[in-house]
Design a protein around this motif. Sequence first.
Motif, short mmCIF file in Angstrom:
data_model
loop_
_atom_site.label_atom_id
_atom_site.label_comp_id
_atom_site.label_asym_id
_atom_site.label_seq_id
_atom_site.Cartn_x
_atom_site.Cartn_y
_atom_site.Cartn_z
N MET A 20 15.79 -52.61 4.97
CA MET A 20 14.57 -53.31 5.29
C MET A 20 13.78 -52.54 6.35
O MET A 20 12.58 -52.40 6.25
CB MET A 20 14.91 -54.72 5.77
CG MET A 20 13.73 -55.53 6.17
SD MET A 20 12.83 -56.03 4.71
CE MET A 20 11.81 -57.27 5.38
N ALA A 21 14.47 -52.09 7.40
CA ALA A 21 13.79 -51.37 8.48
C ALA A 21 13.20 -50.06 7.97
O ALA A 21 12.11 -49.66 8.38
CB ALA A 21 14.75 -51.10 9.62
N ALA A 22 13.91 -49.40 7.05
CA ALA A 22 13.39 -48.15 6.50
C ALA A 22 12.13 -48.40 5.68
O ALA A 22 11.18 -47.60 5.72
CB ALA A 22 14.45 -47.47 5.64
N ALA A 23 12.10 -49.50 4.94
CA ALA A 23 10.91 -49.82 4.15
C ALA A 23 9.71 -50.12 5.05
O ALA A 23 8.59 -49.70 4.78
CB ALA A 23 11.20 -51.02 3.25
N LEU A 24 9.95 -50.84 6.16
CA LEU A 24 8.87 -51.11 7.10
C LEU A 24 8.38 -49.83 7.76
O LEU A 24 7.17 -49.63 7.93
CB LEU A 24 9.34 -52.10 8.16
CG LEU A 24 9.54 -53.54 7.68
CD1 LEU A 24 10.14 -54.38 8.79
CD2 LEU A 24 8.22 -54.13 7.23
N ALA A 25 9.30 -48.97 8.13
CA ALA A 25 8.92 -47.70 8.74
C ALA A 25 8.11 -46.85 7.77
O ALA A 25 7.11 -46.23 8.13
CB ALA A 25 10.16 -46.94 9.20
N PHE A 26 8.52 -46.83 6.51
CA PHE A 26 7.79 -46.09 5.49
C PHE A 26 6.39 -46.67 5.30
O PHE A 26 5.41 -45.93 5.18
CB PHE A 26 8.56 -46.10 4.17
CG PHE A 26 7.87 -45.34 3.08
CD1 PHE A 26 7.83 -43.96 3.10
CD2 PHE A 26 7.25 -46.00 2.04
CE1 PHE A 26 7.19 -43.25 2.10
CE2 PHE A 26 6.62 -45.32 1.03
CZ PHE A 26 6.59 -43.92 1.06
N GLY A 27 6.29 -47.99 5.29
CA GLY A 27 4.98 -48.64 5.14
C GLY A 27 4.05 -48.31 6.29
O GLY A 27 2.87 -48.01 6.09
N TRP A 28 4.56 -48.35 7.52
CA TRP A 28 3.73 -48.01 8.68
C TRP A 28 3.35 -46.54 8.66
O TRP A 28 2.26 -46.17 9.10
CB TRP A 28 4.43 -48.37 9.97
CG TRP A 28 4.22 -49.81 10.33
CD1 TRP A 28 5.17 -50.78 10.38
CD2 TRP A 28 2.98 -50.45 10.67
NE1 TRP A 28 4.60 -51.98 10.71
CE2 TRP A 28 3.26 -51.81 10.91
CE3 TRP A 28 1.68 -50.01 10.79
CZ2 TRP A 28 2.28 -52.71 11.25
CZ3 TRP A 28 0.70 -50.91 11.14
CH2 TRP A 28 1.00 -52.24 11.37
N ALA A 29 4.24 -45.69 8.18
CA ALA A 29 3.92 -44.27 8.07
C ALA A 29 2.77 -44.06 7.09
O ALA A 29 1.88 -43.23 7.33
CB ALA A 29 5.14 -43.48 7.64
N GLU A 30 2.78 -44.80 5.98
CA GLU A 30 1.67 -44.71 5.02
C GLU A 30 0.36 -45.15 5.65
O GLU A 30 -0.67 -44.51 5.46
CB GLU A 30 1.97 -45.55 3.79
CG GLU A 30 3.00 -44.98 2.88
CD GLU A 30 3.24 -45.86 1.66
OE1 GLU A 30 2.78 -47.01 1.64
OE2 GLU A 30 3.85 -45.37 0.72
#
Length: 68
Positions: free
Chosen positions: A1-11
Motif C-alpha cells: 500500500m505504501a509503495a502504491a502511494l509513493a508511486f502515485g505521489w511520484a507521478e
Amino acid sequence: MAAALAFGWAEVGFAAPNGSVALTLYRVRAFPDEFVGRIFGVFKLITHGGTASGALVAGMAVSNDKLT
C-alpha cells in the motif's frame, strides 16, 4: 500500500511541473503580448481563489456538528 502511494505521489510530482510549463507556454503563445500579464493574473486568481475557498469549505464541513 505504501509503495502504491509513493508511486502515485511520484507521478503527481513529475506531471504537475510538466503540465504547468506546457500551459504557461501555451498561454504565452496563444495570447498577444499586451494581454499576457492579465491572462496570468486571471489564472492565478482562479487557482489561488479555488485553494482558499476549498480550505474554507473543508473547514466548515469538518466543524459541522451533523458530520460527527
